[in-house]
Design a protein around this motif. Structure first.
Motif, PDB file in Angstrom:
ATOM      1  N   MET A 129      44.937 -18.786 -23.047  1.00 23.09           N
ATOM      2  CA  MET A 129      45.664 -20.053 -23.666  1.00 23.09           C
ATOM      3  C   MET A 129      44.383 -20.949 -24.332  1.00 23.09           C
ATOM      4  N   VAL A 130      44.058 -20.772 -25.557  1.00 25.53           N
ATOM      5  CA  VAL A 130      43.187 -21.619 -26.183  1.00 25.53           C
ATOM      6  C   VAL A 130      43.664 -22.258 -27.501  1.00 25.53           C
ATOM      7  N   SER A 162      35.657 -12.756 -25.698  1.00 24.14           N
ATOM      8  CA  SER A 162      36.333 -13.768 -25.515  1.00 24.14           C
ATOM      9  C   SER A 162      37.460 -14.187 -26.651  1.00 24.14           C
ATOM     10  N   ILE A 163      38.764 -14.429 -26.392  1.00 19.03           N
ATOM     11  CA  ILE A 163      39.542 -14.786 -27.625  1.00 19.03           C
ATOM     12  C   ILE A 163      39.107 -15.815 -28.546  1.00 19.03           C
ATOM     13  N   ASP A 164      38.240 -16.734 -28.063  1.00 17.59           N
ATOM     14  CA  ASP A 164      37.720 -17.887 -28.789  1.00 17.59           C
ATOM     15  C   ASP A 164      36.834 -17.170 -30.188  1.00 17.59           C
ATOM     16  N   PHE A 165      36.308 -16.168 -29.750  1.00 15.38           N
ATOM     17  CA  PHE A 165      35.517 -15.560 -31.034  1.00 15.38           C
ATOM     18  C   PHE A 165      36.365 -15.297 -32.225  1.00 15.38           C
ATOM     19  N   ALA A 166      37.631 -14.771 -31.828  1.00 18.78           N
ATOM     20  CA  ALA A 166      38.523 -14.294 -32.911  1.00 18.78           C
ATOM     21  C   ALA A 166      38.797 -15.255 -34.249  1.00 18.78           C
ATOM     22  N   GLY A 191      47.968 -18.449 -34.347  1.00 17.45           N
ATOM     23  CA  GLY A 191      47.699 -17.912 -35.878  1.00 17.45           C
ATOM     24  C   GLY A 191      46.183 -18.223 -36.285  1.00 17.45           C
ATOM     25  N   ARG A 192      45.727 -17.379 -37.133  1.00 14.15           N
ATOM     26  CA  ARG A 192      44.639 -17.345 -37.809  1.00 14.15           C
ATOM     27  C   ARG A 192      44.265 -16.359 -38.763  1.00 14.15           C
TER      28      ARG A 192
END
Length: 226
Positions: free
Chosen positions: A208-209, A177-181, A214-215
């Protein structure tokens, strides 16, 4: 499943009256049937196709023949989207509802309970044996890469890739899941496994989260996501 015919042991042999896709022929003027296939004879020499002619147009000398009787001959397959680390769990973890959320939940629960290196290796091997038996020459798979599973599954995949080299070309991409990025420790594991065992492909399930645009990566470099 028993094959309908045996391939001769001879170095040269012919496939007689095989059907092939017309668009795959070097001579598109071959007569095609309603489905776009041409009926041809194919000469094979040392495992390679060396000649394709209209059925009955050549005798190919003393090459033994296989009567294809209109059976279809296709190029080897490329399977571009698979999950060979999560397949074949139905006997122990079923999805009686049959929808995607239930399938996802079942896979997550089974991953937590059962996905040791030996378990992942056995299911990968069955997937690859099946793919090879039915003519797959290249395969790309996602690898579930969350928590401890990341460091379990990637070495297993790398071993399978080497074991099958020359038979199936394998690529893999992590899936999470992109949350983990946004979690530095998670991305450190991903980067370490890709460096050691990967094929240069980075992937995730995106939606979309907050903070999607950016991170910072583990080395401090800022990346933007469109």
């Amino acid at each position: 499943m028993k094959a309908p015919f045996a391939v001769p042991s001879a170095r040269r042999y012919a496939l007689r009256q095989a059907r092939v896709l017309g668009r795959s022929l070097a001579k598109p003027e071959e007569p095609l049937d309603f489905d776009g296939f041409a009926t041809v004879d194919i000469l094979v020499d040392q495992g390679a196709i060396v000649e394709i002619v209209s059925a009955g147009a050549a005798d190919f000398g003393d090459a033994p023949g296989i009567a294809m009787s209109g059976r279809i001959v296709l190029p080897l397959f490329v399977d571009a989207h698979t999950h060979i680390d999560k397949g074949h769990i139905w006997r122990r973890k079923r999805n009686p509802v049959g929808d995607f959320p239930s399938a996802l939940a079942a896979a997550i629960e089974d991953r937590s309970a059962n996905w040791s290196a030996a378990d992942v290796a056995a299911r990968m091997e069955f997937s690859l044996r099946s793919a090879f038996a039915y003519g797959t020459t290249a395969l790309r798979t996602h690898i579930d890469s969350v928590g401890a599973q990341t460091r379990i599954s990637w070495p297993v995949f790398a071993e399978a890739r080497e074991r099958w080299r020359g038979r199936i070309t394998l690529q893999a991409a992590p899936i999470f899941s992109i949350d983990f990025a946004h979690e530095q420790s998670h991305m450190a594991d991903i980067e370490a496994m890709l460096d050691a065992h990967g094929t240069g492909i980075l992937g995730a399930v995106t939606y979309m989260v907050p903070r999607l645009r950016g991170r910072r990566t583990t080395n401090g470099e800022r990346r933007s996501t469109p």
